[in-house]
Motif scaffolding. Structure first.
Motif, PDB file in Angstrom:
ATOM      1  N   ARG A  13       0.819  -1.216   0.000  1.00 54.08           N
ATOM      2  CA  ARG A  13       0.000   0.000   0.000  1.00 54.08           C
ATOM      3  C   ARG A  13       0.853   1.266   0.000  1.00 54.08           C
ATOM      4  O   ARG A  13       0.351   2.351   0.285  1.00 54.08           O
ATOM      5  CB  ARG A  13      -0.919   0.002   1.234  1.00 54.08           C
ATOM      6  N   SER A  14       2.117   1.140  -0.286  1.00 51.70           N
ATOM      7  CA  SER A  14       3.078   2.248  -0.208  1.00 51.70           C
ATOM      8  C   SER A  14       3.641   2.578  -1.587  1.00 51.70           C
ATOM      9  O   SER A  14       3.475   1.808  -2.531  1.00 51.70           O
ATOM     10  CB  SER A  14       4.207   1.863   0.744  1.00 51.70           C
ATOM     11  N   PRO A  15       4.355   3.719  -1.692  1.00 51.08           N
ATOM     12  CA  PRO A  15       4.921   4.103  -2.989  1.00 51.08           C
ATOM     13  C   PRO A  15       5.889   3.059  -3.563  1.00 51.08           C
ATOM     14  O   PRO A  15       6.536   2.314  -2.813  1.00 51.08           O
ATOM     15  CB  PRO A  15       5.663   5.410  -2.674  1.00 51.08           C
ATOM     16  N   GLN A  16       5.979   3.049  -4.882  1.00 48.97           N
ATOM     17  CA  GLN A  16       6.888   2.129  -5.575  1.00 48.97           C
ATOM     18  C   GLN A  16       8.331   2.268  -5.078  1.00 48.97           C
ATOM     19  O   GLN A  16       9.039   1.275  -4.951  1.00 48.97           O
ATOM     20  CB  GLN A  16       6.837   2.376  -7.092  1.00 48.97           C
ATOM     21  N   HIS A  17       8.745   3.499  -4.794  1.00 46.62           N
ATOM     22  CA  HIS A  17      10.118   3.721  -4.328  1.00 46.62           C
ATOM     23  C   HIS A  17      10.371   2.998  -3.011  1.00 46.62           C
ATOM     24  O   HIS A  17      11.429   2.395  -2.810  1.00 46.62           O
ATOM     25  CB  HIS A  17      10.407   5.221  -4.188  1.00 46.62           C
ATOM     26  N   ALA A  18       9.406   3.042  -2.102  1.00 43.27           N
ATOM     27  CA  ALA A  18       9.533   2.336  -0.817  1.00 43.27           C
ATOM     28  C   ALA A  18       9.640   0.832  -1.062  1.00 43.27           C
ATOM     29  O   ALA A  18      10.462   0.143  -0.443  1.00 43.27           O
ATOM     30  CB  ALA A  18       8.349   2.658   0.088  1.00 43.27           C
ATOM     31  N   GLN A  19       8.807   0.328  -1.971  1.00 46.99           N
ATOM     32  CA  GLN A  19       8.849  -1.092  -2.299  1.00 46.99           C
ATOM     33  C   GLN A  19      10.206  -1.485  -2.880  1.00 46.99           C
ATOM     34  O   GLN A  19      10.752  -2.541  -2.551  1.00 46.99           O
ATOM     35  CB  GLN A  19       7.741  -1.425  -3.294  1.00 46.99           C
ATOM     36  N   TYR A  51      11.768   6.312   4.832  1.00 49.28           N
ATOM     37  CA  TYR A  51      10.310   6.310   4.999  1.00 49.28           C
ATOM     38  C   TYR A  51       9.925   6.118   6.460  1.00 49.28           C
ATOM     39  O   TYR A  51      10.702   5.578   7.246  1.00 49.28           O
ATOM     40  CB  TYR A  51       9.686   5.177   4.158  1.00 49.28           C
ATOM     41  N   HIS A  57       0.546   2.163   5.981  1.00 49.20           N
ATOM     42  CA  HIS A  57       1.449   2.273   4.833  1.00 49.20           C
ATOM     43  C   HIS A  57       2.686   3.095   5.223  1.00 49.20           C
ATOM     44  O   HIS A  57       2.781   3.563   6.348  1.00 49.20           O
ATOM     45  CB  HIS A  57       0.728   2.907   3.645  1.00 49.20           C
ATOM     46  N   GLU A  59       5.320   6.379   4.245  1.00 52.10           N
ATOM     47  CA  GLU A  59       5.410   7.667   3.551  1.00 52.10           C
ATOM     48  C   GLU A  59       6.835   8.187   3.645  1.00 52.10           C
ATOM     49  O   GLU A  59       7.525   7.988   4.648  1.00 52.10           O
ATOM     50  CB  GLU A  59       4.458   8.691   4.186  1.00 52.10           C
ATOM     51  N   LYS A  60       7.251   8.883   2.596  1.00 59.23           N
ATOM     52  CA  LYS A  60       8.603   9.462   2.526  1.00 59.23           C
ATOM     53  C   LYS A  60       8.811  10.462   3.659  1.00 59.23           C
ATOM     54  O   LYS A  60       7.932  11.275   3.941  1.00 59.23           O
ATOM     55  CB  LYS A  60       8.777  10.167   1.176  1.00 59.23           C
TER      56      LYS A  60
END
Length: 131
Positions: A13-19, A51, A57, A59-60
């Motif tokens: 459920r998080s940004p692609q960058h975090a993944q 993050y 989820h 967040e940056k």
């Protein structure tokens, strides 16, 4: 197993960058330490430099760096983890986050109390999202 097949629900459920951060660190850790808890802990440690966990989820963060005493001290640190809460953030940031999460009583809480309240609310929301 590749990280893409083991992605925790909070990261899905998080940004692609975090993944991508988590996956790359996880795959590298598996090569070094093998499958298991150590690989997951290593991947989350890498993620928490960029993050913070907000509800269910990630967040940056405004600034990269360790999010708690455990992250700052490294693997041998006796300090506990704050479970993705950016405990090194200014109190005002934690109060804003608590407001977004609708945590009551936040205006009179100390910084440590805010961190604990955010951890509890994050866990509650993660359980609810998984359920």
């Amino acid at each position: 197993m590749p990280a893409s097949e083991e992605l925790p629900s909070t990261l899905a459920r998080s940004p692609q960058h975090a993944q991508a951060i988590w996956s790359k660190a996880h795959d590298s850790a598996v090569e070094s330490y093998g499958e298991g808890e150590r690989a997951h802990r290593t991947a989350f440690a890498a993620l928490k430099h960029e993050y913070e966990k907000v509800g269910d989820h990630w967040e940056k963060k405004a600034e990269s760096g360790p999010s708690d005493a455990k992250a700052a001290g490294g693997v041998d640190s006796p300090a506990g983890t704050e479970e993705g809460v950016n405990a090194n953030a200014p109190k005002a940031h934690l109060q804003d986050l608590a407001k977004r999460l609708k945590i009551t009583g936040r205006s009179s809480m100390t910084k440590a109390e805010l961190v604990d309240a955010i951890k509890k609310e994050n866990a509650r929301r993660t359980r609810a999202a998984a359920g």
